[in-house]
Design a protein around this motif. Structure first.
Motif, PDB file in Angstrom:
ATOM      1  N   VAL A   1       0.841  -1.201   0.000  1.00 32.07           N
ATOM      2  CA  VAL A   1       0.000   0.000   0.000  1.00 32.07           C
ATOM      3  C   VAL A   1       0.871   1.244   0.000  1.00 32.07           C
ATOM      4  CG1 VAL A   1      -1.640   1.335   1.399  1.00 32.07           C
ATOM      5  CG2 VAL A   1      -2.011  -1.109   1.054  1.00 32.07           C
ATOM      6  N   LEU A   2       1.927   1.241   0.791  1.00 33.83           N
ATOM      7  CA  LEU A   2       2.828   2.393   0.867  1.00 33.83           C
ATOM      8  C   LEU A   2       3.508   2.650  -0.480  1.00 33.83           C
ATOM      9  CD1 LEU A   2       4.059   4.526   2.728  1.00 33.83           C
ATOM     10  CD2 LEU A   2       5.860   2.890   3.268  1.00 33.83           C
ATOM     11  N   VAL A   3       3.994   1.602  -1.119  1.00 33.80           N
ATOM     12  CA  VAL A   3       4.639   1.753  -2.433  1.00 33.80           C
ATOM     13  C   VAL A   3       3.626   2.268  -3.462  1.00 33.80           C
ATOM     14  CG1 VAL A   3       5.671   0.461  -4.351  1.00 33.80           C
ATOM     15  CG2 VAL A   3       6.475   0.081  -2.011  1.00 33.80           C
ATOM     16  N   THR A   4       2.416   1.758  -3.428  1.00 39.28           N
ATOM     17  CA  THR A   4       1.366   2.209  -4.349  1.00 39.28           C
ATOM     18  C   THR A   4       1.047   3.688  -4.129  1.00 39.28           C
ATOM     19  OG1 THR A   4       0.419  -0.008  -4.422  1.00 39.28           O
ATOM     20  CG2 THR A   4      -0.992   1.814  -5.136  1.00 39.28           C
ATOM     21  N   LEU A   5       0.901   4.089  -2.874  1.00 42.92           N
ATOM     22  CA  LEU A   5       0.597   5.493  -2.571  1.00 42.92           C
ATOM     23  C   LEU A   5       1.741   6.422  -2.980  1.00 42.92           C
ATOM     24  CD1 LEU A   5      -1.209   5.188   0.876  1.00 42.92           C
ATOM     25  CD2 LEU A   5      -2.219   5.685  -1.361  1.00 42.92           C
ATOM     26  N   ILE A   6       2.970   6.000  -2.782  1.00 39.69           N
ATOM     27  CA  ILE A   6       4.118   6.808  -3.212  1.00 39.69           C
ATOM     28  C   ILE A   6       4.108   6.949  -4.727  1.00 39.69           C
ATOM     29  CG2 ILE A   6       6.639   6.836  -3.396  1.00 39.69           C
ATOM     30  CD1 ILE A   6       6.711   5.641  -0.556  1.00 39.69           C
ATOM     31  N   GLY A   7       3.832   5.866  -5.430  1.00 38.72           N
ATOM     32  CA  GLY A   7       3.759   5.914  -6.896  1.00 38.72           C
ATOM     33  C   GLY A   7       2.663   6.856  -7.371  1.00 38.72           C
ATOM     34  N   LEU A   8       1.495   6.786  -6.762  1.00 40.78           N
ATOM     35  CA  LEU A   8       0.394   7.673  -7.129  1.00 40.78           C
ATOM     36  C   LEU A   8       0.730   9.132  -6.822  1.00 40.78           C
ATOM     37  CD1 LEU A   8      -2.701   5.566  -5.969  1.00 40.78           C
ATOM     38  CD2 LEU A   8      -1.980   6.074  -8.317  1.00 40.78           C
ATOM     39  N   SER A   9       1.426   9.369  -5.719  1.00 38.65           N
ATOM     40  CA  SER A   9       1.835  10.733  -5.372  1.00 38.65           C
ATOM     41  C   SER A   9       2.809  11.290  -6.404  1.00 38.65           C
ATOM     42  CB  SER A   9       2.495  10.761  -3.992  1.00 38.65           C
ATOM     43  OG  SER A   9       1.581  10.379  -2.999  1.00 38.65           O
TER      44      SER A   9
END
Length: 101
Positions: free
Chosen positions: A18-26
């Motif tokens: 989830v953290l990696v996904t959120l960083i990518g989206l950011s």
């Protein structure tokens, strides 16, 4: 205890994903915001040098507010081009020594 450790490991993996996904989206969101603003900034620099033809390079943004700023900026360029037709080039270039007084 083995079930607890397995559950903790699974939770950590899910949290990391989830953290990696959120960083990518950011990062994607920041790129979508900064690209049209950077292009508009470059256009503004061209206009500040009275290079109006080079100031039409930016593609329209998909973000409503930025697109509205771009439309207003391009209208300003149109008005400057009309204004330029009636003003001596020496005035536009800032060379006051060649202007008749």
């Amino acid at each position: 205890t083995n079930d607890i450790e397995t559950g903790l490991t699974r939770s950590r993996i899910i949290t990391a994903c989830v953290l990696v996904t959120l960083i990518g989206l950011s990062l994607l969101a920041s790129k979508l915001l900064s690209t049209p603003i950077t292009a508009l900034l470059q256009d503004m620099q061209h206009v500040s040098e009275m290079d109006l033809s080079a100031a039409r390079s930016s593609a329209s943004s998909g973000i409503k507010e930025i697109a509205e700023i771009q439309v207003s900026f391009h209208k300003m360029i149109d008005n400057l081009e009309e204004y330029r037709a009636f003003v001596p080039s020496a005035v536009l270039l800032g060379d006051s020594s060649n202007v008749c007084t």
